[in-house]
Design a protein around this motif. Structure first.
Motif, mmCIF file in Angstrom:
data_model
loop_
_atom_site.group_PDB
_atom_site.id
_atom_site.type_symbol
_atom_site.label_atom_id
_atom_site.label_comp_id
_atom_site.label_asym_id
_atom_site.label_seq_id
_atom_site.Cartn_x
_atom_site.Cartn_y
_atom_site.Cartn_z
ATOM 1 N N VAL A 105 -5.702 -2.721 -2.991
ATOM 2 C CA VAL A 105 -5.686 -1.287 -2.705
ATOM 3 C C VAL A 105 -5.171 -0.536 -3.930
ATOM 4 O O VAL A 105 -4.476 -1.098 -4.768
ATOM 5 C CB VAL A 105 -4.800 -0.947 -1.484
ATOM 6 C CG1 VAL A 105 -5.344 -1.569 -0.211
ATOM 7 C CG2 VAL A 105 -3.365 -1.364 -1.696
ATOM 8 N N ASP A 106 -5.505 0.739 -3.993
ATOM 9 C CA ASP A 106 -4.963 1.563 -5.072
ATOM 10 C C ASP A 106 -3.629 2.166 -4.627
ATOM 11 O O ASP A 106 -3.202 1.995 -3.487
ATOM 12 C CB ASP A 106 -5.965 2.646 -5.491
ATOM 13 C CG ASP A 106 -6.350 3.580 -4.353
ATOM 14 O OD1 ASP A 106 -5.594 3.698 -3.380
ATOM 15 O OD2 ASP A 106 -7.424 4.200 -4.451
ATOM 16 N N GLU A 107 -2.977 2.852 -5.530
ATOM 17 C CA GLU A 107 -1.652 3.417 -5.248
ATOM 18 C C GLU A 107 -1.680 4.415 -4.091
ATOM 19 O O GLU A 107 -0.751 4.476 -3.294
ATOM 20 C CB GLU A 107 -1.087 4.098 -6.501
ATOM 21 C CG GLU A 107 -0.603 3.124 -7.544
ATOM 22 C CD GLU A 107 0.595 2.304 -7.083
ATOM 23 O OE1 GLU A 107 1.448 2.818 -6.343
ATOM 24 O OE2 GLU A 107 0.669 1.129 -7.469
ATOM 25 N N ASN A 160 5.839 -2.365 10.195
ATOM 26 C CA ASN A 160 5.540 -2.901 8.866
ATOM 27 C C ASN A 160 4.064 -2.725 8.514
ATOM 28 O O ASN A 160 3.249 -2.330 9.349
ATOM 29 C CB ASN A 160 5.964 -4.369 8.767
ATOM 30 C CG ASN A 160 5.308 -5.223 9.815
ATOM 31 O OD1 ASN A 160 4.111 -5.094 10.065
ATOM 32 N ND2 ASN A 160 6.068 -6.100 10.425
ATOM 33 N N ARG A 161 3.730 -3.038 7.281
ATOM 34 C CA ARG A 161 2.352 -2.879 6.799
ATOM 35 C C ARG A 161 1.369 -3.679 7.626
ATOM 36 O O ARG A 161 0.289 -3.191 7.965
ATOM 37 C CB ARG A 161 2.253 -3.332 5.346
ATOM 38 C CG ARG A 161 2.962 -2.451 4.360
ATOM 39 C CD ARG A 161 2.901 -3.083 2.987
ATOM 40 N NE ARG A 161 3.509 -2.235 1.972
ATOM 41 C CZ ARG A 161 3.699 -2.615 0.719
ATOM 42 N NH1 ARG A 161 3.322 -3.821 0.328
ATOM 43 N NH2 ARG A 161 4.254 -1.800 -0.138
ATOM 44 N N ALA A 176 3.742 3.204 8.027
ATOM 45 C CA ALA A 176 4.660 2.170 8.515
ATOM 46 C C ALA A 176 6.051 2.749 8.730
ATOM 47 O O ALA A 176 6.705 2.456 9.739
ATOM 48 C CB ALA A 176 4.706 1.006 7.538
ATOM 49 N N GLU A 177 6.496 3.587 7.806
ATOM 50 C CA GLU A 177 7.825 4.197 7.946
ATOM 51 C C GLU A 177 7.860 5.157 9.141
ATOM 52 O O GLU A 177 8.795 5.138 9.932
ATOM 53 C CB GLU A 177 8.185 4.948 6.666
ATOM 54 C CG GLU A 177 9.586 5.500 6.693
ATOM 55 C CD GLU A 177 9.995 6.141 5.383
ATOM 56 O OE1 GLU A 177 10.875 7.013 5.428
ATOM 57 O OE2 GLU A 177 9.446 5.778 4.323
ATOM 58 N N LEU A 211 -1.878 2.511 -0.769
ATOM 59 C CA LEU A 211 -0.601 1.846 -0.534
ATOM 60 C C LEU A 211 0.466 2.851 -0.113
ATOM 61 O O LEU A 211 1.254 2.585 0.800
ATOM 62 C CB LEU A 211 -0.152 1.094 -1.785
ATOM 63 C CG LEU A 211 1.113 0.267 -1.632
ATOM 64 C CD1 LEU A 211 0.947 -0.788 -0.548
ATOM 65 C CD2 LEU A 211 1.483 -0.376 -2.955
ATOM 66 N N SER A 212 0.462 4.010 -0.720
ATOM 67 C CA SER A 212 1.410 5.061 -0.363
ATOM 68 C C SER A 212 1.189 5.525 1.073
ATOM 69 O O SER A 212 2.152 5.716 1.831
ATOM 70 C CB SER A 212 1.258 6.234 -1.329
ATOM 71 O OG SER A 212 2.068 7.307 -0.946
ATOM 72 N N LYS A 213 -0.069 5.689 1.455
ATOM 73 C CA LYS A 213 -0.396 6.089 2.826
ATOM 74 C C LYS A 213 0.009 5.010 3.825
ATOM 75 O O LYS A 213 0.536 5.313 4.900
ATOM 76 C CB LYS A 213 -1.892 6.389 2.963
ATOM 77 C CG LYS A 213 -2.312 7.658 2.255
ATOM 78 C CD LYS A 213 -3.818 7.863 2.361
ATOM 79 C CE LYS A 213 -4.270 9.111 1.634
ATOM 80 N NZ LYS A 213 -5.730 9.306 1.738
#
Length: 59
Positions: A23-25, A41-42, A35-36, A28-30
């Motif tokens: 995945v791109d940044e 968790n992911r 998850a938060e 991953l940020s999304k």
């Protein structure tokens, strides 16, 4: 002494298979934000996404 083993109890649905994705940044940020926000968790987020897509395809 007890013959009962120490440690984590056996799961009814063990998750023994592993997949790896790239995945791109931004993705991953999304993923981390989701998850938060959902306090999980992911892996759980990815599993929920797969279930959602699968359900939509069944309609």
């Amino acid at each position: 002494m007890s013959s009962k083993k120490m440690g984590r109890p056996k799961s009814d649905n063990p998750k023994s298979k592993t997949i790896e994705i790239r995945v791109d940044e931004e993705i991953l940020s999304k993923l981390d934000a989701a998850a938060e926000k959902l306090n999980t968790n992911r892996s759980a987020i990815v599993r929920k996404g797969i279930e959602k897509i699968y359900e939509e395809l069944q309609k």
